[in-house]
Design an enzyme around this catalytic site. Structure first.
Site, short mmCIF file in Angstrom:
data_model
loop_
_atom_site.label_atom_id
_atom_site.label_comp_id
_atom_site.label_asym_id
_atom_site.label_seq_id
_atom_site.Cartn_x
_atom_site.Cartn_y
_atom_site.Cartn_z
N ILE A 12 -5.62 4.80 -2.02
CA ILE A 12 -5.90 3.26 -1.94
C ILE A 12 -6.70 2.71 -0.85
O ILE A 12 -5.95 2.58 0.22
CB ILE A 12 -4.86 2.21 -2.08
N PRO A 13 -8.13 2.79 -0.96
CA PRO A 13 -8.77 2.24 0.25
C PRO A 13 -8.75 0.79 0.46
O PRO A 13 -9.65 0.20 0.21
CB PRO A 13 -10.03 2.78 -0.31
N CYS A 14 -7.50 0.53 1.17
CA CYS A 14 -7.42 -0.97 1.29
C CYS A 14 -8.54 -1.72 2.38
O CYS A 14 -8.67 -2.86 2.23
CB CYS A 14 -5.88 -1.44 1.60
N PHE A 15 -9.03 -0.59 3.22
CA PHE A 15 -9.99 -1.22 4.04
C PHE A 15 -11.08 -1.58 3.27
O PHE A 15 -12.11 -2.23 4.08
CB PHE A 15 -10.25 -0.13 5.11
N ASN A 40 0.98 -1.21 -0.01
CA ASN A 40 0.07 -0.03 0.04
C ASN A 40 0.93 1.32 0.12
O ASN A 40 0.88 1.83 0.95
CB ASN A 40 -0.91 0.03 1.36
#
Length: 103
Positions: free
Chosen positions: A51-54, A45
């Site tokens: 980058i909304p990795c959640f 990330n």
DNA sequence: CGAGTGACAGGAC
DNA sequence: TGTCCTGCCACTC
């Protein structure tokens, strides 16, 4: 456009209130078997801001455990803030799974 | 350049 | 969506 670039692009494409699975992202990248690489990419990330990795979870609709974001609960809060419904400890995949056709 | 590793998926039981 | 086993791809040492 490398695989990682595609992954980041797709993940950043996830609209609020929706979540996608690693397999889903991998499929959109072009290789359904890139799920591990997707996880690796999000692990790296490079741009948490874009980058909304959640919004990326495993097929069960939950995260593997406590790690980034500041904890597993943090992810749940973030998703709830986005409007994602939760069923117990998992995301309501039935309603909040991103198909990629909504954008 | 080979071996190890990882935020996984899918099928079988 | 329980658990176990396998496959796959990219990255690091």
């Amino acid at each position: 456009m490398n695989t990682f670039e595609k992954i980041y692009s797709i993940v950043s494409m996830i609209p609020p209130g929706k979540v996608a699975t690693y397999g889903q992202v991998a499929f959109m990248v072009g290789n359904p078997r890139l799920s591990r690489v997707v996880g690796y990419a999000l692990h790296r990330n490079p741009s948490p801001e874009t980058i909304p990795c959640f919004r990326v979870v495993n097929r069960f609709g939950e995260c593997s455990g406590s790690f980034a974001f500041g904890g597993e609960d943090a992810q749940r809060v973030l998703l709830e803030e986005d409007g994602v419904s939760f069923i117990g400890n998992r995301v309501d995949m039935k309603k909040c799974q991103w198909t990629g056709e909504m954008i």
